[in-house]
Scaffold this motif. Structure first.
Motif, mmCIF file in Angstrom:
data_model
loop_
_atom_site.group_PDB
_atom_site.id
_atom_site.type_symbol
_atom_site.label_atom_id
_atom_site.label_comp_id
_atom_site.label_asym_id
_atom_site.label_seq_id
_atom_site.Cartn_x
_atom_site.Cartn_y
_atom_site.Cartn_z
ATOM 1 N N LEU A 192 14.505 92.959 0.829
ATOM 2 C CA LEU A 192 13.947 93.509 -0.505
ATOM 3 C C LEU A 192 13.476 92.349 -1.123
ATOM 4 O O LEU A 192 14.145 91.018 -1.080
ATOM 5 C CB LEU A 192 15.067 94.124 -1.156
ATOM 6 N N ARG A 193 12.742 92.565 -2.270
ATOM 7 C CA ARG A 193 12.178 91.800 -3.407
ATOM 8 C C ARG A 193 13.702 91.407 -4.156
ATOM 9 O O ARG A 193 14.439 92.124 -4.381
ATOM 10 C CB ARG A 193 11.266 91.996 -3.983
ATOM 11 N N PHE A 194 13.602 89.998 -4.540
ATOM 12 C CA PHE A 194 14.670 89.623 -5.513
ATOM 13 C C PHE A 194 16.136 89.874 -4.902
ATOM 14 O O PHE A 194 16.930 90.157 -5.755
ATOM 15 C CB PHE A 194 14.672 90.516 -6.783
ATOM 16 N N ARG A 195 15.940 89.673 -3.561
ATOM 17 C CA ARG A 195 17.284 89.964 -3.050
ATOM 18 C C ARG A 195 18.514 89.282 -3.271
ATOM 19 O O ARG A 195 19.644 89.366 -3.622
ATOM 20 C CB ARG A 195 17.196 89.589 -1.509
ATOM 21 N N ARG A 196 18.019 87.674 -3.420
ATOM 22 C CA ARG A 196 18.870 86.539 -3.939
ATOM 23 C C ARG A 196 19.463 87.029 -5.271
ATOM 24 O O ARG A 196 20.641 86.824 -5.555
ATOM 25 C CB ARG A 196 18.410 85.331 -3.703
ATOM 26 N N PHE A 197 18.528 87.236 -6.137
ATOM 27 C CA PHE A 197 18.789 87.469 -7.726
ATOM 28 C C PHE A 197 20.060 88.772 -7.409
ATOM 29 O O PHE A 197 20.955 88.655 -8.634
ATOM 30 C CB PHE A 197 17.614 88.075 -8.301
ATOM 31 N N PHE A 198 19.677 90.004 -6.850
ATOM 32 C CA PHE A 198 20.682 91.041 -6.739
ATOM 33 C C PHE A 198 22.040 90.399 -6.408
ATOM 34 O O PHE A 198 23.068 91.057 -6.933
ATOM 35 C CB PHE A 198 20.052 92.295 -6.137
ATOM 36 N N ARG A 199 21.985 89.679 -5.465
ATOM 37 C CA ARG A 199 23.174 89.301 -4.826
ATOM 38 C C ARG A 199 24.271 88.558 -5.958
ATOM 39 O O ARG A 199 25.433 88.891 -5.942
ATOM 40 C CB ARG A 199 23.158 88.275 -3.674
#
Lengths: 500, 300
Positions: free
Chosen positions: B106-113
């Protein structure tokens, strides 16, 4: 060379001056009475109670040289935390500011210092100007003075003067209920007025009829006492309301209490939908925010109403003594009796935050002096008028001096109304005394549970209070009926029963 | 060069034994001070009458009989079990679901994590106060939405069932990230080969999940659920801030019951409640572990 001499000379001069300064400072310090000593005092972090204790500390430190260490804790933890410190022998706390109802447990354990001799030597605290109830009852236990009052506590009814003065409302109310809209004198009238104003829109705000603290594990114990007083006690303060003063049998399930609890549950219809989850903080913000016509609270609403930023009721505050009743429960005849006049029985709920000194402290002198410093009119006159403190009026100077209230932002009318309500409670010969027994907290906890079951509809008021009565009886037996009876009678200023 | 090393049979005085004792002693000391001593001390309190006046003599099983004879403890144990079963189940479903989502590209996966972990990093009392504001449907942030549906005047925290649901939701908001992070770590260590073989055999995404991912994640799942269950039995912050245990005793957990008993300085009874809770937690978690172990051994 000359420059060098000049430099050396200058440095020597500076060093000499510094040395003289240090010596002067040191001699100044040492001349202060408590220089180099630290006194630790514990209280509630509200911040209503901790704030004045912290605010006055620097001035006291400057005057005496003592260091004041104020330890704050939550209200829930205050009683056990102090007791843990005392019973374990740690004695971290030299003094505490807490609920006088806990004297039963603290004095019985020998943890508090009698203060009569200290008071006699401290004219600056103007002891005799403290209102008699706080001085003679709240501060004392078994004939000795253990506490220095810092707060005056009575519950009273607050109402919106502007609504009660509104001609349209007056006419509508009279037409509907058949009597004039004046501040409530009986609980029946209080109920009618809550019903009348509930749902009315005032200044664009949909009003609730009444707001009261019904939350579990909060203040419901005191609210029920306030509502029951007029039904339960009519022969004066010494009659007492909670126990039979001859047998220590609980009166908590008597018809007067059941009626009070039933009416209290019914008032939910005229309050906010979540009122069963309201504590005093919610009550205060709702009433001061202009959302309710009536409220029951301690004196705090008075000082909070002056805050221009948060108060929507500045200049509109009305306060009266707790309502009473013409119908009274006669506990000996087990029947309701009717009087011609309204029976008022204002309830000295909680008793007012007061300070006490640890009997094992090495700093008893500093601890007492700091409490005396806090209570003297020069400091307390300001404290009781500030919304941020939880301190309410308790000295003659607080009642006789309108200017301190006007200076705080209260209008003259608000001040006279507010102080008038407190004065009428204080003058009453039928004042209801709060429970002050060993195990007070356990009695209150049991009642809190019973009230919660009734208010939530889990049980009827009668069944809930029968359960409380049985639990109180068991607790009294556990703690020693004879001992509890002796202390209960002493708290009512009754003579000890022979053979008990 | 290999050398057979014969284990030394030295007694207490051997240098190896001494060094073992030397290195173990600090840990043993800490375990004794922080765990064993409090357990023994609380057992002493549980069989004593101990109040404001100090030690009042032994009552042996008296405190247990008093507490167990009071319906209040049974009510709070029932409520606590509801929090444990409903709360942990919901947290597991959400945490596992979100972990699966975060393994996707997904895009922004790290941000969501990072975003999903924030609730877990806030102190529980602060979370409870946040929830108190959120659940104030008259003036809280959700007030406009509740107003649209005419739900503002519903006594959410004044009704026992609704209040329990809100407490479970608040607890779920805080603790789902814990399950998420553990499950995510587990998912990232799964081997690729079984998936590649299954895809070649034409397995659907659901079949991949149900027949490969879920069984392979079972040991991690059972562990994370066990940890959360033990923690959930101790729930106290959310009910005390949101409802104080009310209305009535509807939302009162056993830990809150113990806390309010401690407030009255009834140390004998509060210790007895502690032991009853300990017994309950041990019983429930043992049953759970045995059930899960049998399932894993039997291949589900």
């Amino acid at each position: 060379m000359n420059k060098r001499k000049l430099l050396v000379g200058s440095l020597m001069g500076v060093a000499l001056l510094a040395a003289v300064g240090l010596l002067a400072a040191a001699s100044g310090q040492s001349s202060l009475k408590y220089a180099g000593r630290t006194m630790t005092i514990v209280t509630f972090d509200g911040p209503q109670i901790g704030e004045p204790l912290k605010r006055h500390a620097p001035e006291f430190e400057k005057l005496t040289g003592a260091k004041i260490n104020v330890v704050l804790t939550t209200f829930s933890d205050l009683f056990p935390r102090i007791l843990t410190d005392f019973t374990s022998g740690t004695n971290t706390f030299d003094a505490g500011v807490f609920d006088p109802q806990w004297l039963g447990d603290y004095v019985s354990g020998g943890y508090l210092e009698p203060l009569d001799s200290y008071i006699a030597k401290t004219p600056s605290m103007k002891w005799n100007e403290i209102m008699p109830f706080f001085r003679e009852f709240s501060a004392t236990y078994a004939g000795k003075t253990y506490m220095v009052p810092l707060d005056g506590d009575f519950q009273m009814v607050y109402y919106r003067r502007d609504l009660w003065a509104n001609k349209q409302f007056k006419a509508d109310f009279a037409a509907k209920y058949g009597y004039a809209l004046v501040p409530p004198k009986t609980w029946g009238q209080y109920n009618d007025m809550a019903e009348f104003f509930n749902g009315k829109t005032v200044d664009g705000v949909k009003m609730y009829g009444a707001v009261e603290a019904q939350k579990r594990n909060a203040q419901s114990f005191w609210l029920l006492g306030s509502r029951a007083g007029g039904y339960m006690q009519y022969k004066g303060t010494t009659q007492g309301m909670f126990f039979n003063s001859d047998t220590m049998k609980p009166l908590i399930n008597a018809a007067g209490f059941v009626r009070a609890l039933t009416e209290w549950k019914n008032i939910q219809k005229f309050g906010p939908p979540n009122m069963i989850n309201f504590d005093t903080g919610d009550v205060r913000s709702a009433f001061v925010g202009g959302q309710a016509a009536l409220a029951i609270d301690w004196g705090d609403i008075g000082s909070l109403s002056t805050d221009k930023k948060t108060s929507a009721i500045q200049g509109k505050l009305g306060a009266v003594i707790l309502p009473g009743s013409k119908e009274i429960w006669d506990r000996s005849a087990n029947k309701w009796i009717t009087k011609n006049a309204v029976n008022y029985a204002p309830y000295a709920a909680f008793g007012g935050w007061s300070g006490a000194v640890n009997s094992k402290s090495k700093n008893k002198d500093i601890a007492f002096d700091y409490l005396a410093f806090l209570t003297q009119p020069e400091n307390s006159d300001e404290d009781v008028t500030l919304g941020i403190t939880g301190f309410n009026p308790y000295r003659q100077s607080h009642f006789n001096n309108d200017s301190i209230w006007i200076k705080s932002g209260m209008t003259k009318e608000d001040a006279s109304n507010y102080l008038g309500a407190i004065k009428s409670s204080l003058k009453s010969k039928n004042l209801v005394l709060d429970i002050r027994l060993p195990g007070t907290d356990r009695y209150q906890k049991l009642l809190d549970e019973g009230i919660a079951r009734a208010l939530s509809g889990e049980e009827t008021p009668q069944v809930a209070l029968d359960g409380v009565s049985a639990a109180w009886d068991k607790l009294t037996d556990e703690l020693g009926r004879k001992k509890q009876l002796t202390i209960y009678r002493a708290s009512l200023k009754l003579k000890s029963l022979e053979g008990n | 060069m290999s050398q057979h090393v014969k284990p030394k049979k030295g007694g207490f005085s051997s240098s190896e034994t001494r060094s073992k004792i030397f290195f173990l002693a600090p840990a043993l000391f800490l375990v004794f001070v922080l765990s064993i001593f409090p357990t023994i001390a609380s057992l002493f309190l549980a069989i004593s009458r101990y109040g404001p006046a100090g030690f009042g003599g032994f009552v042996w099983l008296g405190n247990f009989i008093d507490v167990l004879g009071n319906r209040h403890i049974w009510e709070t144990l029932g409520t606590t079990l509801i929090y444990v079963v409903c709360g942990v189940s919901l947290q597991y479903l959400l945490g596992f679901g979100l972990a699966l989502l975060l393994t996707q590209k997904l895009r922004f996966r790290r941000f969501f994590r990072v975003l999903f972990l924030i609730p877990m990093m806030i102190t529980p009392v602060a979370v409870a106060y946040i929830m108190r504001m959120v659940f104030d449907f008259r003036i809280g942030p959700l007030a406009p939405i509740m107003g649209i549906f005419g739900l503002q005047d519903v006594p959410w925290l004044g009704n026992g069932t609704l209040a329990k649901i809100l407490i479970i939701l608040g607890d779920t908001w805080q603790w789902t990230p814990f399950i998420l992070i553990v499950m995510l770590a587990g998912l990232e260590t799964l081997p690729h080969e079984p998936y590649e073989a299954a895809v070649v055999d034409g397995a659907t995404p659901w079949e991949l999940f149900w027949h490969i991912t879920f069984p392979m994640m079972l040991p991690v799942s059972s562990t994370v659920i066990l940890i959360r269950m033990v923690e959930a039995f101790k729930i106290v912050d959310m009910p005390i801030v949101l409802t104080g245990g009310g209305p009535g005793v509807a939302t009162e957990s056993t830990t809150l019951f113990a806390y309010s008993t401690w407030r009255s300085f009834n140390l004998g009874q509060v210790s007895a409640i502690g032991y009853i809770l300990l017994f309950t937690v041990t019983l429930v978690t043992t049953l759970y572990v045995n059930t899960v172990r049998r399932r894993i051994a039997g291949g589900m």
